[in-house]
Design an enzyme around this catalytic site. Structure first.
Site, mmCIF file in Angstrom:
data_model
loop_
_atom_site.group_PDB
_atom_site.id
_atom_site.type_symbol
_atom_site.label_atom_id
_atom_site.label_comp_id
_atom_site.label_asym_id
_atom_site.label_seq_id
_atom_site.Cartn_x
_atom_site.Cartn_y
_atom_site.Cartn_z
ATOM 1 N N GLY A 77 -20.244 44.777 19.383
ATOM 2 C CA GLY A 77 -19.663 44.403 18.089
ATOM 3 C C GLY A 77 -18.257 43.841 18.235
ATOM 4 N N CYS A 78 -17.499 44.418 19.157
ATOM 5 C CA CYS A 78 -16.114 43.985 19.358
ATOM 6 C C CYS A 78 -16.075 42.624 20.046
ATOM 7 C CB CYS A 78 -15.353 45.024 20.188
ATOM 8 S SG CYS A 78 -15.476 46.693 19.520
#
Ligand code: BEZ
Length: 189
Positions: A77-78
């Site tokens: 996600g990052c």
């Protein structure tokens, strides 16, 4: 405003500017999560190597800074969403008066540097490590994430004006990708 060492050592940036009731004990343990109107706590972060300390008060004094924190460098996600969004929006945010954009994670400085290099953050986003989680603990914005090895930061973004929190967006579930994304930042004039 140039901060004096005593202000930094006391545990909070620009001690005299504190505008709300959040306070730090002499042990520097905060009593509630940081909120809009609070001064940042003083803490050292690390850029590129453990030898290169960046004090949060010095970093944020006298200017507008966007700081976003992630649960972990290189996590899906990052890497796919959160960091690329700030890379894409860096010029826009800077045109709106943001002097620095800072990404913080509870990782070591070499990992943060390698992650930044992979995403071409140079000149756009400063990749700062909080290896012990000291800064995130003082903000009370940490969470236990056993799949990532233990204590990490919740995902959040902040607009900081002269070391005071002007806007704060903490993901409601701690790690989701909604309110803390780059395109949700509203820089006050
Ligand atoms: C992520 O992909 O951003 C993520 C993965 C595991 C835990 C938290 C975040």
């Amino acid at each position: 405003m140039l901060l004096t060492r005593p202000a930094i050592i006391r545990g909070i940036c620009a001690f005299s500017k504190q505008t709300s009731s959040r306070s730090l004990h002499s042990t520097q343990i905060a009593m509630a999560p940081i909120k809009v109107g609070d001064s940042l706590p003083s803490a050292d972060l690390f850029e590129d190597s453990p030898a290169n300390k960046v004090n949060v008060c010095e970093l944020t004094s006298g200017k507008k800074v966007v700081l976003f924190a992630v649960p972990g460098a290189f996590t899906p996600g990052c890497s796919k969403t959160h960091l690329p969004g700030y890379v894409q929006n860096a010029d826009k945010l800077k045109s709106e008066g943001v002097a620095e954009i800072v990404c913080v994670s509870v990782n070591d400085p070499y990992v943060m540097a390698a992650w930044g290099a992979q995403h071409n953050t140079k000149g756009k986003i400063r990749m700062l490590a909080d290896p012990s989680g000291n800064f995130i603990k003082k903000l009370e914005l940490g969470t236990e994430l056993p799949p990532l090895g233990g204590f990490r930061s919740k995902r959040f973004s902040m607009v900081i004006n002269d070391s005071v929190v002007e806007e704060l967006n903490v993901e409601p579930d701690g790690t989701g990708l909604s309110c803390s994304l780059a395109d949700k930042i509203k820089v006050k004039k």
